[in-house]
Design an enzyme around this catalytic site. Structure first.
Site, mmCIF file in Angstrom:
data_model
loop_
_atom_site.group_PDB
_atom_site.id
_atom_site.type_symbol
_atom_site.label_atom_id
_atom_site.label_comp_id
_atom_site.label_asym_id
_atom_site.label_seq_id
_atom_site.Cartn_x
_atom_site.Cartn_y
_atom_site.Cartn_z
ATOM 1 N N ARG A 140 0.914 14.946 13.797
ATOM 2 C CA ARG A 140 1.584 14.599 12.533
ATOM 3 C C ARG A 140 1.865 15.840 11.698
ATOM 4 O O ARG A 140 1.013 16.716 11.561
ATOM 5 C CB ARG A 140 0.679 13.712 11.670
ATOM 6 C CG ARG A 140 0.503 12.314 12.120
ATOM 7 C CD ARG A 140 -0.037 11.451 10.992
ATOM 8 N NE ARG A 140 -1.225 11.978 10.317
ATOM 9 C CZ ARG A 140 -1.861 11.351 9.351
ATOM 10 N NH1 ARG A 140 -1.415 10.185 8.908
ATOM 11 N NH2 ARG A 140 -2.927 11.876 8.793
ATOM 12 N N ASP A 200 0.864 -1.173 0.000
ATOM 13 C CA ASP A 200 0.000 0.000 0.000
ATOM 14 C C ASP A 200 0.908 1.232 0.000
ATOM 15 O O ASP A 200 1.710 1.424 0.921
ATOM 16 C CB ASP A 200 -0.918 -0.011 1.234
ATOM 17 C CG ASP A 200 -1.952 1.093 1.170
ATOM 18 O OD1 ASP A 200 -1.639 2.172 0.634
ATOM 19 O OD2 ASP A 200 -3.080 0.884 1.675
ATOM 20 N N TYR A 252 -5.232 11.499 -3.117
ATOM 21 C CA TYR A 252 -5.595 12.785 -2.488
ATOM 22 C C TYR A 252 -4.581 13.213 -1.440
ATOM 23 O O TYR A 252 -4.713 14.273 -0.856
ATOM 24 C CB TYR A 252 -7.001 12.713 -1.871
ATOM 25 C CG TYR A 252 -7.251 11.501 -1.002
ATOM 26 C CD1 TYR A 252 -6.799 11.459 0.313
ATOM 27 C CD2 TYR A 252 -7.916 10.388 -1.503
ATOM 28 C CE1 TYR A 252 -6.997 10.346 1.097
ATOM 29 C CE2 TYR A 252 -8.134 9.266 -0.722
ATOM 30 C CZ TYR A 252 -7.668 9.252 0.576
ATOM 31 O OH TYR A 252 -7.866 8.133 1.345
ATOM 32 N N LYS A 253 -3.566 12.377 -1.161
ATOM 33 C CA LYS A 253 -2.536 12.748 -0.188
ATOM 34 C C LYS A 253 -1.430 13.514 -0.936
ATOM 35 O O LYS A 253 -1.669 14.613 -1.394
ATOM 36 C CB LYS A 253 -2.060 11.505 0.557
ATOM 37 C CG LYS A 253 -3.186 10.929 1.440
ATOM 38 C CD LYS A 253 -2.881 9.607 2.109
ATOM 39 C CE LYS A 253 -4.096 9.165 2.942
ATOM 40 N NZ LYS A 253 -4.042 7.751 3.312
HETATM 41 C C1 LIG Z 1 -5.332 7.087 3.578
HETATM 42 C C2 LIG Z 1 -5.269 5.603 3.603
HETATM 43 C C3 LIG Z 1 -6.385 4.813 3.251
HETATM 44 C C4 LIG Z 1 -7.710 5.422 2.932
HETATM 45 O O1 LIG Z 1 -8.527 4.593 2.142
HETATM 46 P P1 LIG Z 1 -9.748 5.214 1.348
HETATM 47 O O2 LIG Z 1 -10.499 4.073 0.810
HETATM 48 O O3 LIG Z 1 -9.182 6.114 0.290
HETATM 49 O O4 LIG Z 1 -10.559 6.021 2.315
HETATM 50 C C5 LIG Z 1 -6.210 3.436 3.230
HETATM 51 N N1 LIG Z 1 -5.036 2.856 3.547
HETATM 52 C C6 LIG Z 1 -3.953 3.583 3.905
HETATM 53 C C7 LIG Z 1 -2.681 2.902 4.238
HETATM 54 C C8 LIG Z 1 -4.047 4.969 3.970
HETATM 55 O O5 LIG Z 1 -2.992 5.691 4.355
#
Ligand SMILES: *Cc1c(COP(=O)(O)O)cnc(C)c1O
Length: 395
Positions: free
Chosen positions: A354, A182, A207-208
């Site tokens: 953070r 991930d 979106y990050k």
């Molecule tokens: C931000 C994040 C998510 C968010 O998942 P969404 O389905 O986009 O809400 C999932 N896994 C990790 C590791 C994240 O950092």
């Protein structure tokens, strides 16, 4: 063009934005593009825009641009849905690739939704799968020949600790397991090389650090040589070989696009496409060096000037992503006090403050000003003010 590229972002006056690891800021071109897509394409062209504005190939085009940032070849990255869905799809495909094995190995530092998706999936399958979540430092030792898939988040969302992608992938493969990474806190934050890592799957959100906007579509990478072995659990028509042939039976397309599901979110994808312009010509090694310089300065200065804070991130730059976390008992209120003074970071339970560092729009002056304000908040104990203590739904 070198870094930073502040002129490409619409950052509000008086704000130092250290939360691009949660939601990247608005790239100027994204707002213009959104209006264009809504008014000129959707408004005027109506359904014809699928062809006239080439909406139909937008998911692929955007996937290729993301691929360029994570060392993935053209055609190996599909976009759409949210990251949670992409985790589910990657894990479902991985388990089908190792039918005799019953263990999913993750770690206790993983982002909760990744673990929830795994729990939901193995519950539905009802075949006796087990999800193991040892401490992050114990993952390597937990890789055995019972493990079907190793599913890890590369950079820990809380501490910024980074797993060794290549070494763990090698261990997983040596034990015959499928590797899923991930990249939520890696894409656009650290140099990632999917080809070199040799992992079967990677997923991430946009979106990050990629600044695609709230709810921007996620992405999924599948190693080109395994694509034909991928049996999509969510067999949607957009992953079909010929969606408009309207066949009654599912026939997956011979590419990573088989991991697409339904109609792509065109407005969000267009915004993301425009946001990715800020990445044109960025050398990821240069970005990483700038991110380390910003983070190191922040850590060093905060350690000296804010003794109340305890570093909750690895001190060594190579073991850290592009964020810095500090533990503090009154972290939530302290973060609210900081935000009140224009330094925006965020808080993760139980006590983590953070701070994300994106060299695309941050420079050393920003970091120094942020530390000045942090020191002021801590020295004057502004977190004691009751107005900073009532928790909002989103922290
Ligand atoms: C931000 C994040 C998510 C968010 O998942 P969404 O389905 O986009 O809400 C999932 N896994 C990790 C590791 C994240 O950092």
């Amino acid at each position: 063009m070198t870094l930073p590229r502040k002129h490409m972002f619409a950052l509000p006056e008086g704000v130092i934005y250290l939360d691009g690891n949660s939601l990247g800021p608005l790239p100027k071109g994204a707002a213009t593009r959104a209006i264009e897509v809504i008014e000129a394409e959707w408004g005027s062209e109506l359904i014809r825009a699928w062809n006239t504005a080439d909406w139909i190939s937008l998911p692929t085009r955007v996937g290729n641009r993301i691929g360029g940032l994570i060392g993935a070849p053209a055609g190996s990255v599909a976009t759409g849905d949210t990251l949670s869905i992409k985790v589910y799809q990657a894990l479902a495909a991985a388990l089908k690739m190792r039918p005799g094995r019953r263990v999913v190995l993750s770690d206790s530092g993983n982002f909760p939704t990744d673990l929830y998706m795994a729990q939901g999936l193995i519950g539905t399958m009802d075949k006796g799968y087990e999800l193991c979540t040892p401490a992050p430092e114990d993952v390597k030792d937990a890789i055995t020949e019972e493990v079907a898939a190793v599913m890890l988040t590369h950079v820990d969302y809380r501490s910024g600790r980074m797993h060794d992608m290549k070494a763990i992938t090698e261990e997983a493969h040596a034990a015959g397991a499928v590797m899923i990474w991930d990249l939520a806190h890696s894409a656009g934050a650290v140099a990632v090389d999917m080809v070199n890592s040799n992992a079967e799957f990677a997923v991430g959100c946009t979106y990050k650090y990629l600044n695609g906007g709230p709810g921007a579509p996620a992405f999924i990478y599948a190693r080109p040589d395994i694509v034909e072995a991928v049996e999509p659990a969510l067999a949607g028509w957009m992953g079909h070989e010929a969606p408009f042939a309207m066949e009654l039976c599912y026939r997956p397309v011979m590419s990573t696009e088989r991991l697409r599901v339904g109609t792509p979110p065109i407005v969000q994808l267009s915004i993301l496409d425009a946001a990715l312009d800020a990445w044109e010509g960025v050398d990821m090694a240069e970005l990483r060096a700038a991110s380390i310089a910003l983070s190191e300065t922040f850590i060093t200065e905060a350690a000296i000037r804010c003794p109340q804070l305890t570093l909750a991130s690895p001190l060594e730059a190579e073991l850290r992503g592009s964020q810095v976390s500090f533990a503090f008992e009154h972290g939530y209120a302290a973060m609210q006090a900081l935000i009140d003074r224009g330094v925006i970071g965020d808080f993760r339970a139980p006590n983590v403050m953070r701070f994300g560092f994106s060299p695309l729009y941050l420079d050393m002056d920003d970091v120094c000003s942020a530390v000045d304000i942090l020191e002021y908040v801590m020295r004057n104990e502004l977190w004691r003010d009751p107005k900073f203590r009532s928790k909002s739904r989103v922290t």
